[in-house]
Design a protein around this motif. Structure first.
Motif, PDB file in Angstrom:
ATOM      1  N   TYR A 128       0.823  -1.208   0.000  1.00 39.71           N
ATOM      2  CA  TYR A 128       0.000   0.000   0.000  1.00 39.71           C
ATOM      3  C   TYR A 128       0.860   1.262   0.000  1.00 39.71           C
ATOM      4  O   TYR A 128       0.688   2.152  -0.828  1.00 39.71           O
ATOM      5  N   VAL A 129       1.810   1.327   0.919  1.00 37.89           N
ATOM      6  CA  VAL A 129       2.643   2.529   1.051  1.00 37.89           C
ATOM      7  C   VAL A 129       3.549   2.700  -0.173  1.00 37.89           C
ATOM      8  O   VAL A 129       3.643   3.800  -0.728  1.00 37.89           O
TER       9      VAL A 129
ATOM     10  N   TYR B 181       3.274  11.302   6.445  1.00 40.58           N
ATOM     11  CA  TYR B 181       3.300  12.757   6.242  1.00 40.58           C
ATOM     12  C   TYR B 181       4.298  13.132   5.147  1.00 40.58           C
ATOM     13  O   TYR B 181       3.984  13.916   4.255  1.00 40.58           O
ATOM     14  N   ALA B 182       5.476  12.539   5.214  1.00 38.77           N
ATOM     15  CA  ALA B 182       6.520  12.856   4.228  1.00 38.77           C
ATOM     16  C   ALA B 182       6.120  12.420   2.817  1.00 38.77           C
ATOM     17  O   ALA B 182       6.550  13.020   1.833  1.00 38.77           O
TER      18      ALA B 182
ATOM     19  N   GLU C 115      -5.722   8.232   3.828  1.00 35.83           N
ATOM     20  CA  GLU C 115      -4.647   7.316   3.419  1.00 35.83           C
ATOM     21  C   GLU C 115      -3.781   6.935   4.616  1.00 35.83           C
ATOM     22  O   GLU C 115      -3.346   5.795   4.745  1.00 35.83           O
ATOM     23  N   THR C 116      -3.554   7.895   5.506  1.00 37.10           N
ATOM     24  CA  THR C 116      -2.773   7.638   6.713  1.00 37.10           C
ATOM     25  C   THR C 116      -3.513   6.664   7.626  1.00 37.10           C
ATOM     26  O   THR C 116      -2.906   5.718   8.157  1.00 37.10           O
ATOM     27  N   GLN C 117      -4.804   6.867   7.784  1.00 35.49           N
ATOM     28  CA  GLN C 117      -5.606   5.959   8.610  1.00 35.49           C
ATOM     29  C   GLN C 117      -5.540   4.537   8.051  1.00 35.49           C
ATOM     30  O   GLN C 117      -5.385   3.570   8.794  1.00 35.49           O
TER      31      GLN C 117
ATOM     32  N   GLN D  38      -5.436   3.746  14.772  1.00 39.71           N
ATOM     33  CA  GLN D  38      -5.657   4.873  13.877  1.00 39.71           C
ATOM     34  C   GLN D  38      -5.750   6.157  14.702  1.00 39.71           C
ATOM     35  O   GLN D  38      -5.929   6.123  15.923  1.00 39.71           O
ATOM     36  N   LEU D  39      -5.615   7.282  14.021  1.00 43.88           N
ATOM     37  CA  LEU D  39      -5.776   8.562  14.702  1.00 43.88           C
ATOM     38  C   LEU D  39      -7.221   8.669  15.176  1.00 43.88           C
ATOM     39  O   LEU D  39      -8.156   8.366  14.425  1.00 43.88           O
ATOM     40  N   TYR D  40      -7.379   9.075  16.416  1.00 44.91           N
ATOM     41  CA  TYR D  40      -8.698   9.124  17.028  1.00 44.91           C
ATOM     42  C   TYR D  40      -9.019  10.573  17.407  1.00 44.91           C
ATOM     43  O   TYR D  40      -8.309  11.169  18.227  1.00 44.91           O
TER      44      TYR D  40
END
Length: 146
Positions: free
Chosen positions: A35-36, A82-83, A90-92, A102-104
């Motif tokens: 994915y990345v 981020y970079a 996409e980050t999640q 994940q970011l909450y």
């Protein structure tokens, strides 16, 4: 192409689908890496450039993306995302594939990070400045922070 095939595949034929398309399917352990790497490539970036922008040792970054090394520090994955100019969504997805929380939005630091991923205020140094300014720890690289 696989999505079109799946649209006309019955669940009782899943094992046959898996056997026929084995070469096209990825295993769960490779999902994050694939994915990345695909997103980085689709943006015309190089992994080397992403690691430089993320302020992560290049060799360590390659090992993370290849699956050779595993980190328990979510901040490392956040730095890479981020970079590589990932969106919040996409980050999640990357965090989920890496089996990281994940970011909450109810966690203040995570909420600010979500805003940062939406706004893209600059470099990792700028991100860490914003985090510090708001009373939060900066994104860690590895080991102990000063």
């Amino acid at each position: 192409e696989l999505e079109n095939i799946l649209g006309s595949t019955h669940s009782k034929n899943f094992e046959l689908f898996r056997k026929i398309h084995k070469e096209s399917l990825i295993n769960e352990e490779d999902a994050f890496s694939t994915y990345v790497k695909d997103l980085i490539k689709s943006r015309g970036l190089t992994q080397q450039n992403v690691f430089l922008k993320a302020d992560i040792r290049e060799r360590y970054g390659y090992k993370i993306l290849s699956g050779e090394k595993h980190t328990r520090q979510r901040d490392i994955i956040l730095r890479i995302c981020y970079a590589a100019d990932f969106s919040t969504d996409e980050t999640q997805k990357a965090l989920k594939k890496y089996k990281m929380p994940q970011l909450y939005p109810k966690i203040p630091r995570d909420a600010l990070l979500m805003i940062i991923f939406n706004e893209k205020p600059g470099s990792i140094i700028d991100v860490n400045g914003l985090l510090k300014k708001n009373g939060f720890d900066p994104l860690r690289t590895s080991g102990l922070q000063d």
